[in-house]
Write an enzyme that holds these catalytic residues in place. Structure first.
Site, PDB file in Angstrom:
ATOM      1  N   GLU A 145      49.616  51.240 -12.851  1.00 59.19           N
ATOM      2  CA  GLU A 145      50.033  51.557 -11.482  1.00 59.19           C
ATOM      3  C   GLU A 145      51.537  51.769 -11.307  1.00 59.19           C
ATOM      4  OE1 GLU A 145      48.300  48.764  -8.734  1.00 59.19           O
ATOM      5  OE2 GLU A 145      46.273  49.442  -9.171  1.00 59.19           O
ATOM      6  N   GLU A 159      40.561  51.056 -12.356  1.00 56.41           N
ATOM      7  CA  GLU A 159      40.251  49.948 -11.446  1.00 56.41           C
ATOM      8  C   GLU A 159      39.489  50.456 -10.232  1.00 56.41           C
ATOM      9  OE1 GLU A 159      43.546  47.605 -10.137  1.00 56.41           O
ATOM     10  OE2 GLU A 159      44.429  47.410 -12.141  1.00 56.41           O
TER      11      GLU A 159
END
Length: 702
Positions: free
Chosen positions: A517, A628
Site C-alpha cells: 500500500e 487484500e
C-alpha cells in the site's frame, strides 16, 4: 483524520488493539481426468495389494493427503506389478495410471495421475489392484510413427477426430504451439472437448504420438498439453492439424527415449542446514555452477541422470549469482549418495522411470511449475490457486521497530499453515517489516529475523502452501519516504536483492510483493518499483513479482493513480512475470475500518469496486491480484458481496488473499482467527471458492 489516513492506519491500529488484548489476557474445469477416460474400459485384475493403514498429518488410511498416492507393502510381487505406466483400480472403481513409485523401507508409495483421492473411500482396509485393460481396436493402423521420445514403434492408431490448430504466434506461441512445453491451442468445440481428454493419444503432423496430460478451456479456445519435450511449431503447428487417435500406444516406446548427453557438471560442495554436499535437503534439488553451458542444458523440460543412475525431470532452475539451483520431480535426494564430489548429467529425452526408484518418502510432494508459464505460478493440478489468506503477525507493531519478537510481533505458527492448507487455501501473503529484516540501511540482513522468515517458508512447504513475501511498509523505512535523501531508491532495490538471494532456492516462495500500500509517494513509486523489480530479476528470472499501486493500492481508484506505473516498457513486458496488486474493502470510505456497523452493502459492491482495476488490466494486457480484501463478521450483506466478488475474480483468473488470519488478532471483526474460537461467517464463502474448480491456466485476466 482523513479518509486516506484511515486506510493507511487501519492495520496498524487493529494490530495494536489485538496485541493489547493478547498481552492483557466455476465453474467446473473442462479437463477430464485420465481415470474418467479409463474407467469404462474392461479390466482384469492381475494383483491386489492391501493398503497400509497409515493415518497422520500426511496420510489418511494409507492415502497421501497432498497428492494422488497410496502406500502398500513393498513385497516382490507388488514391486513387479505396481510400476510406472501400469494401470491400477481403486476401491471406488476408478482406473488410474501409475506415474511414480518409491520404496520406503518395507513399504511402497505408488503415485497416480489425476487428482488427489479420498482415503475415506479408497483407503485401508480396501485394496489397490493392478489391472490390465482390454480395448478393441478396429480402426486402421499407422505404422512406425516417431514417438515423443524419438524412438520408433508400430502403434495401433485409428483417427478419431482432427482439429485445426489456432494460428497464434507471439512470445508464448508459435503457430498455435506453446513455446515452453509440449502444448497446442485449438478451438474449444464440443467435439474437441470430447476427443482431446486427459489420457488420450494424439498424433502430430510429423507423425509423433503423444499422451494428453492437461486440458484447459480458455474462452472459445482450449489448450492441450502433452507429455514429452516441447515441439517445434514451425514443423507441427498451423496450418497443420492435431489429431486424436483411437487405440493404444506401446507404452515402452513412449517412455524409453533415446537419450543425448547435453552437459555434465560437478556439484557445488555446499553443506549446511539447507544443503548436503550440494544437494538441497528439503526437496529434490541440487546446486551447480551457473556456466553458460549449464544454463543451456539444465533447464525446464530436460532430464538429469544422477550418480546412482536415477533419471529425473527438471521442474525448475534458478540462477543465483555465480551458481544455479536445479529442482527435479520426485522425492528428496540423498546428498551422501549423489552429491559432491560426484557429477550430474543433463540429458535430452523423457525420463526412463519405468521401474521402481528407491528413494526416501517425500515430506510433501514437489509441485512443478505449470506448463502454461515460465514462472512457478500458484497451481494445483494445472490450475492457479485463486483463494488464499494473509497470515499476519510479523507485520504487527510498526510503531515499535525493530521491536521484540514475541512481544511486539510474531510469525505465524505451523498450525496456521496446516489449517488453511486443509481448508483448501494454499496461497499465503506473509507481511513482514523492512526495519526488522534490515535494521540499518544498506547493511546485511538480520540473521535472526531472516531465520524466522525462512522457518515460515519451511512450514508452508511442509503443507504444500505457496507464499507471497510482502514488504509491509507503506513506501517508508523508519517513517522516511523511499526516494528521499535518507532512503534512496537504490536502498529499496538493494534490500530486495538481499532478500531474494537468501530465499531464491526455497520451493515455498511464490513471489515477491514489492511494497504494501504505497501512498503519498511524491510520484516516485513507478521508479522505485522498476528498480526493485529489475534487481530481483538479476537473481530470479521466474517467480512472480507483485507490484502494488499508489494510493494504498485501491482497486477502485487504480486507473486514476497508477497509469505511470507502466510507462516504462519493461513493466509491460509479459516475459518479466509481473503481477499488479490491488486492495479492496467495501465500506463507505474504502478504508476497511467498517466504523458504521449498520451499513448495508449492495451484493455487487465488491465486484463494482474491483472492476476499474480489472478493466485496466485487460486494456493493458496485464496480470492482476487482489492482495487484500476483507469484511466484518457482523455484516451478512458484506459476506454476500464477498461471495460475488470471488466468483467474478475466478471468472477473470485473478487470485486474492483475504485480510486477515493468523495469531494475535483478539476478536477483530475481519479476522478468520479470533481468541474466543467462535465460528467465522466469512470462512465458508472463502472455502467454497477455494475448492471450486476453475478453467484458468495461469494468473489472469490475460
Amino acid at each position: 483524520m482523513s479518509i486516506n489516513v484511515f486506510a493507511g492506519s487501519r492495520k496498524a491500529l487493529v494490530a495494536s488493539i489485538a496485541l493489547a488484548a493478547v498481552l492483557g489476557s466455476v465453474t467446473a474445469s473442462s479437463a477430464v481426468l485420465a481415470a474418467d477416460a479409463l474407467s469404462t474400459a474392461s479390466t482384469t485384475v492381475t494383483l491386489s495389494a492391501k493398503i497400509n493403514g497409515f493415518t497422520n498429518t500426511d496420510w489418511l488410511n494409507g492415502v497421501w493427503r497432498a497428492a494422488p498416492a497410496l502406500s502398500i507393502p513393498a513385497s516382490t510381487a507388488n514391486n513387479a506389478a505396481f510400476k510406472v505406466g501400469a494401470s491400477v483400480r481403486l476401491a471406488d472403481g476408478q482406473v488410474r495410471k501409475v506415474t511414480k513409485v518409491y520404496v520406503v523401507g518395507s513399504n511402497l508409495s505408488v503415485f497416480l495421475d489425476g487428482a488427489v483421492v479420498d482415503g475415506n473411500k479408497v483407503g485401508a482396509p480396501n485394496v489397490l489392484s493392478a489391472v490390465t485393460i482390454a480395448t478393441a481396436t478396429t480402426s486402421p493402423t499407422t505404422s512406425s510413427p516417431t514417438t515423443s521420445s524419438g524412438s520408433t514403434t508400430t502403434v495401433s492408431s485409428g483417427i478419431a477426430y482432427a482439429s485445426g490448430i489456432n494460428n497464434f504466434t507471439n512470445t508464448d506461441w508459435l503457430n498455435g504451439v506453446w513455446r515452453k512445453s509440449a502444448g497446442f491451442s485449438i478451438p474449444a468445440t464440443s467435439a474437441s472437448k470430447s476427443a482431446f481428454i486427459v489420457g488420450a493419444t494424439v498424433k502430430l503432423a510429423d507423425g509423433q504420438l503423444r499422451k494428453v496430460k492437461t486440458v484447459q478451456v480458455v474462452g472459445s479456445n482450449m489448450s492441450v498439453f502433452l507429455d514429452g519435450a516441447a515441439v517445434n511449431g514451425s514443423v507441427v503447428g498451423y496450418p497443420n492439424k492435431l489429431t486424436a487417435v483411437s487405440g493404444s500406444t506401446t507404452e515402452t516406446a513412449i517412455t524409453a527415449p533415446t537419450q543425448t548427453t547435453l552437459a555434465t557438471s560437478g556439484l557445488n560442495n555446499f553443506t549446511n542446514t539447507d544443503w548436503l554436499n550440494g544437494v538441497w535437503r528439503k526437496s529434490a534439488g541440487f546446486s551447480i555452477a551457473a556456466t553458460g553451458a549449464n544454463q543451456a542444458a539444465f533447464k525446464l523440460g530436460n532430464s538429469v541422470k544422477l550418480a546412482d543412475g536415477q533419471v529425473r525431470k527438471i521442474t525448475a532452475a534458478y540462477v543465483s549469482g555465480s551458481n544455479m539451483s536445479v529442482y527435479l520431480d520426485g522425492a528428496v535426494l540423498d546428498g551422501n549418495a549423489v552429491g559432491y564430489p560426484k557429477t550430474i548429467t543433463a540429458i535430452s529425452g523423457t525420463s526412463t522411470s519405468t521401474g521402481t526408484v528407491t528413494s526416501p518418502a517425500p515430506s510433501a510432494p514437489v509441485v512443478s511449475a505449470p506448463a502454461e508459464s515460465t514462472a512457478p505460478a500458484d497451481t494445483t493440478n494445472g490450475q492457479p490457486r485463486l483463494v488464499g489468506v494473509n497470515l499476519s503477525g510479523a507485520g504487527f507493531g510498526p510503531s515499535v521497530v525493530p521491536g521484540v519478537h514475541g512481544t511486539n510481533y510474531t510469525y505465524p505458527a505451523e498450525s496456521y499453515y496446516k489449517k488453511y492448507a486443509d481448508l483448501g487455501m494454499k496461497l499465503v501473503r506473509l507481511p513482514f517489516l523492512w526495519e526488522r529484516i534490515q535494521p540499518k540501511l544498506n547493511t546485511p540482513l538480520n540473521a535472526t529475523e531472516l531465520a524466522r522468515l525462512k522457518q515460515s517458508l519451511d512450514f508452508a512447504h511442509k503443507h504444500g502452501v505457496k507464499v507471497i513475501l510482502d514488504l509491509h511498509n507503506y513506501y517508508r523505512y523508519f517513517g522516511k519516504l523511499i526516494g528521499s535523501s535518507e532512503v534512496p531508491i537504490s536502498s529499496f532495490a538493494g534490500v530486495w536483492k538481499q532478500i531474494v538471494q537468501e530465499v531464491v532456492s526455497h520451493p515455498a516462495v511464490e513471489g515477491y510483493g514489492l511494497m504494501n500500500e504505497p501512498y503519498s509517494t511524491n510520484g516516485l513509486w513507478p521508479q522505485a518499483a522498476l528498480a526493485a523489480a529489475k534487481a530481483i530479476r538479476t537473481l530470479d528470472s521466474q517467480r512472480w513479482i507483485y507490484v502494488a499501486g499508489d494510493r494504498w493500492s485501491s482497486a477502485y481508484h487504480w486507473p486514476h493513480y497508477n497509469t505511470q506505473l507502466i510507462n516504462d516498457p519493461w513493466m509491460r513486458d509479459r516475459k518479466n512475470n509481473l503481477v499488479f496488486e490491488a486492495h479492496m474493502y467495501v465500506d463507505k470510505d474504502f478504508s476497511g475500518n467498517y466504523f458504521d456497523k449498520a451499513e448495508v452493502f449492495d451484493p455487487m459492491i465488491g465486484v463494482n469496486r474491483v472492476k476499474p482495476f480489472v478493466e485496466w488490466l485487460k486494456s493493458n494486457n496485464l496480470r492482476g491480484y487482489i492482495g487484500e480484501h476483507g469484511v466484518p463478521d457482523f455484516s451478512p450483506s458484506a459476506i454476500v458481496a464477498t461471495d460475488n466478488l470471488l466468483a467474478y475474480l475466478r471468472q477473470n483468473c485473478i487470485p486474492s488473499t483475504y485480510w486477515a488470519a493468523g495469531p494475535w488478532w483478539g476478536e477483530y471483526a475481519l479476522s478468520l482467527d479470533v481468541t474466543s474460537g467462535k465460528a467465522r461467517p466469512q470462512l465458508p464463502v472463502l472455502q467454497k471458492h477455494a475448492k471450486t474448480a476453475n478453467s484458468c491456466s495461469s494468473i489472469g485476466p490475460l
